[in-house]
Scaffold this active site. Structure first.
Site, PDB file in Angstrom:
ATOM      1  N   ASP A  16       0.880  -1.161   0.000  1.00 41.29           N
ATOM      2  CA  ASP A  16       0.000   0.000   0.000  1.00 41.29           C
ATOM      3  C   ASP A  16       0.922   1.217   0.000  1.00 41.29           C
ATOM      4  O   ASP A  16       2.107   1.127   0.350  1.00 41.29           O
ATOM      5  CB  ASP A  16      -0.951   0.006   1.202  1.00 41.29           C
ATOM      6  CG  ASP A  16      -2.129   0.974   0.979  1.00 41.29           C
ATOM      7  OD1 ASP A  16      -2.061   1.790   0.030  1.00 41.29           O
ATOM      8  OD2 ASP A  16      -3.116   0.919   1.742  1.00 41.29           O
TER       9      ASP A  16
HETATM   10  C1  BGC Z   1      -4.920   3.482   0.122  1.00 42.46           C
HETATM   11  C2  BGC Z   1      -5.033   2.510  -1.044  1.00 42.46           C
HETATM   12  C3  BGC Z   1      -4.791   3.242  -2.333  1.00 42.46           C
HETATM   13  C4  BGC Z   1      -3.428   3.894  -2.279  1.00 42.46           C
HETATM   14  C5  BGC Z   1      -3.076   4.673  -3.524  1.00 42.46           C
HETATM   15  C6  BGC Z   1      -3.625   4.272   0.091  1.00 42.46           C
HETATM   16  O1  BGC Z   1      -3.654   5.287   1.033  1.00 42.46           O
HETATM   17  O2  BGC Z   1      -5.000   2.769   1.337  1.00 42.46           O
HETATM   18  O3  BGC Z   1      -6.297   1.924  -1.051  1.00 42.46           O
HETATM   19  O4  BGC Z   1      -4.894   2.359  -3.407  1.00 42.46           O
HETATM   20  O5  BGC Z   1      -3.405   4.814  -1.194  1.00 42.46           O
HETATM   21  O6  BGC Z   1      -3.860   5.809  -3.622  1.00 42.46           O
END
Ligand code: BGC
Length: 748
Positions: free
Chosen positions: A231
């Site tokens: 993530d």
């Molecule tokens: C979120 C993800 C997301 C990623 C990219 C993170 O903060 O938890 O779900 O895909 O950011 O934006």
């Protein structure tokens, strides 16, 4: 053709390999021009494409190019229809391909453990089978267009509070049976190109550096063949994460962690082969992405996809709406009625949640416009202010006047955007007091009131006994306004079902008191009793149960029959009839239970479901398959799935608390053979075919015999056999017991 991309990392330098395994910037991987390796883009997700053209962020701050905003998972899940999810997935794949995006970051299949999780709108359900089946549908659709999906957030990421550090402390059974099960379904059924590991720790270990999670479970047990991406910002220690199974760090670390990998290999603390594996997986992903032909076709070239996808968004939104209550068949409304539309959400829809999933929609329908297309003289009063800058008393007075002058008042209530978001949790489940006050005043002026809700997380419904009709609209995406009008006016017969229980009180909910934890730890103390499993086990009354949802028609069920197939699955067959006057869709739900199980179980668990369209008077016999694997429990004694043999109840119904027909099926179990030891109980030995009769005889000699319902027998059953040695009045030696155990174990 992708022949020019190396098939493995063997021809790359150490530095090139390290650089390949982290991002170039916010959304792209690094190219290695000397080796002919291009860069690819991964971007959000999950219910629309969030491709940023200018400044980049993962919090929903800067703009993105227009894309279709489909209903977020909270809506789409309510369709209980993986085929619909797959069609939405196809559209997401097409839009990703048009924008040259290699991987779209979704779906999210985390379980809604608490009503308060700020991100519940991005997740499907409190039930793992439902979340897994719907997630697999989306992945299949996306990937059918040569675009990768990213299954997230792996795993046990069920709250936003302290999400980048907190440890989800979960026992093995709930972890396997509830929190990992949805992921397992999607991996095994749809093989996503990527899995995104979550920010949090699980039982103390960061997901981004957990070899058990990322390699043992994901790859060795489930057969995952793709790439694990972090993530955004989830990497704590990359040198630890890479050999654990984290292949790609996102976003860029500015070269800092690449240098750490190089230094670790050179210093002998990281095996270069682990880097070869991770870099090889990035190459695989790049190759798959490059293999997609450029998006083209008549609909794409002339932009007609925009209208086609909007129509699909409208259909999906219509299928996401749950009719909670409809006393006296107040709904559907019709064109000749004098209608007052009340509530600012009718004009300014709340249609998606905040954070990384924020989509810049290609269009935006409002319910007010859509209602007025059919009922041109519908009155409108905002009733309350969304900005806080208006005169509340005046707004309320206007709403009451409009309601009093109408035959029916339709009141749009909902959570303000700031009430729920990625990044933080809710503190309560109440609608704003000002909205509830307006509703009370409207109902007093006109009891024929329909409430329409817009909310990403469950809200309390203190008015549910005072209004005749309630429409739960969740968050419905860009066409939610027109879809809501379709349902209110009967163009669409509602068929959405609750993917989560609406309890009477937050205090009744399973994780109440155990959420969001403290000092970096959250203990999942409710165990396997998540969602409806909890309310059923405790016999709690709820406002609306899991699986509930009304229709403008009615359905009757014939008798269910269940049989075990040669592969061990259970097929359940049941005839369902549309007994009303209009066509409609019924969601048939199969729940199983096992009374007297050797492990704790909920009274009933959803194991299969089907959504079927029926014309008035039509009967269809539906066959649903309950997988044997889905009936198994995680046995902590042997650390594996075990099917407990015996009689299972199979209940078939229209909701978890509206069971229409039930049957029983006898299922052969898996054998669990544990060696008998000095720690084994008298009861364990009594159950053994070799040791049993010997112990029985010895006990009879000792006590003069006792029968089955003698308290003494029960008391002795849990006495460890080894402690018998030397016990006053028990003439048994250690050698005798060891001999007995050896004889019994020889037969095991
Ligand atoms: C979120 C993800 C997301 C990623 C990219 C993170 O903060 O938890 O779900 O895909 O950011 O934006």
């Amino acid at each position: 053709m992708t022949d020019w991309i190396p098939v493995d990392a063997s021809g790359l330098t150490l530095e090139q390999k390290a650089s390949l395994t982290s991002g170039a910037d916010f959304w792209t991987t690094k190219a290695v021009p000397d080796a002919g390796i291009p860069s690819i883009m991964l971007t959000d997700g999950p219910h629309g494409l969030r491709r940023q053209a200018g400044s980049a962020d993962h919090l929903g701050i800067a703009d993105s190019v227009p894309a279709t905003c489909f209903p977020p998972a909270v809506g789409l899940g309510a369709s209980f229809d993986p085929a619909l999810a797959e069609r939405v997935g196809v559209a997401l794949g097409v839009e990703s391909a048009i924008a040259d995006v290699a991987v779209i970051l979704g779906p999210g299949v985390n379980i809604k453990r608490s009503l308060l999780c700020g991100r519940n709108f991005e997740y499907f359900s409190e039930d793992p089978i439902l979340a897994g089946v719907m997630g697999a549908g989306l992945v299949r659709g996306i990937q059918s267009r040569g675009v990768g999906a990213s299954l997230k957030h792996f795993a046990a990421n069920n709250q936003e509070f302290d999400r980048m550090r907190a440890s989800s402390d979960v026992d093995p059974r709930p972890l396997r049976e509830i929190y990992l099960r949805a992921f397992q379904h999607v991996v095994e059924d749809a093989q996503p190109w990527t899995v995104m590991c979550s920010y949090n720790r699980i039982n103390g270990v960061y997901a981004s550096e957990d070899p058990w999670l990322l390699t043992h479970v994901l790859r060795d047990e489930w057969g995952f063949e793709g790439l694990v991406v972090s993530d955004w910002g989830a990497v704590n220690d990359r040198v630890k994460g890479l050999p654990a199974g984290l292949d790609l760090e996102m976003p860029a670390s500015g070269g800092r962690t690449d240098a750490q990998l190089v230094a670790a290999v050179q210093g002998g603390t990281l095996d270069e082969r682990a880097l070869d594996v991770a870099a090889g997986r990035v190459l695989d992903l790049v190759r798959k992405a490059q293999a997609r032909p450029p998006a083209s076709g008549p609909d794409i070239d002339d932009g007609r996809w925009v209208a086609a996808h909007h129509a699909l968004a409208r259909e999906a939104a219509g299928r996401s709406i749950v009719l909670l209550k409809n006393d006296g068949a107040l709904l559907p409304l019709h064109a000749g009625q004098k209608i007052a539309v009340i509530g600012a959400f009718a004009e300014t829809p709340r249609y998606q949640g905040a954070g990384s999933s924020l989509i810049n929609p290609t269009r935006l329908d409002t319910a007010l416009d859509a209602i007025r297309e059919v009922v041109s003289d519908a009155a409108y009063a905002p009733g309350f202010s969304l900005t806080g800058h208006d005169d509340d008393a005046q707004l309320a007075a206007d709403a009451v006047a409009a309601a009093a002058a109408a035959e029916v008042a339709v009141v749009f209530l909902g959570l303000p955007a700031a009430a729920e978001s990625e990044g933080y949790d809710r503190e309560h489940i109440d609608l704003p007091a000002a909205q509830l006050a307006v509703l009370d005043a409207v109902v007093a002026a006109n009891p024929r009131t329909v409430v329409v809700l817009s909310n990403g997380g469950v809200v309390a419904l203190p008015f549910r006994d005072r209004v005749p009709a309630i429409v739960e609209g969740w968050l419905l995406g860009q066409a939610g306004g027109s879809a809501t009008a379709d349902v209110l006016l009967g163009a669409v017969n509602p068929s959405g079902r609750l993917t989560e229980t609406i309890p009477l009180r937050l205090e009744d909910s399973p994780s109440y008191g155990g959420f969001p934890g403290e000092f970096g730890h959250v203990r999942y103390g409710e165990g396997v009793l998540v969602g409806y499993r909890w309310y059923d086990a405790r016999g709690l009354e709820v406002a609306y149960p899991f699986g509930h949802g009304l229709s403008y028609t009615t359905f009757s069920y014939g008798d269910a029959a269940a049989a075990v197939t040669s592969s061990g699955d259970v097929t359940v067959t049941v005839p369902v009839t549309n007994t009303g006057a209009v066509a409609g869709r019924e969601v048939v739900q199969v729940y199983t239970g096992r009374a007297g199980s050797i492990v704790q179980r909920a009274p009933r668990e959803l194991k299969a479901f089907a959504s079927l369209q029926l014309a008035p008077g039509q009967t269809r016999e539906v066959t649903l398959t309950v997988r044997r694997a889905d009936l198994a429990y995680w046995d902590v004694r042997v650390d594996r799935w075990v099917m407990e043999g015996g009689a299972y109840t199979v209940e078939v119904g229209s909701s978890s608390r509206d069971i229409r027909t039930a049957t029983t099926v006898q299922i052969a179990g898996d054998e669990v053979r544990l060696p008998l030891t000095m720690e084994s109980s008298v009861g364990d030995l009594l159950a053994d075919p070799v040791a049993g009769p010997v112990v029985q005889q010895a006990m009879a000699a000792l006590t003069g015999g006792f029968d089955d319902d003698d308290g003494m027998a029960k008391m002795m059953a849990s006495f460890p056999i080894g402690r018998m040695v030397g016990f006053p009045g028990v003439p048994v030696t250690r050698e005798q017991i060891e001999g007995l155990l050896a004889a019994a174990n020889a037969g095991r």
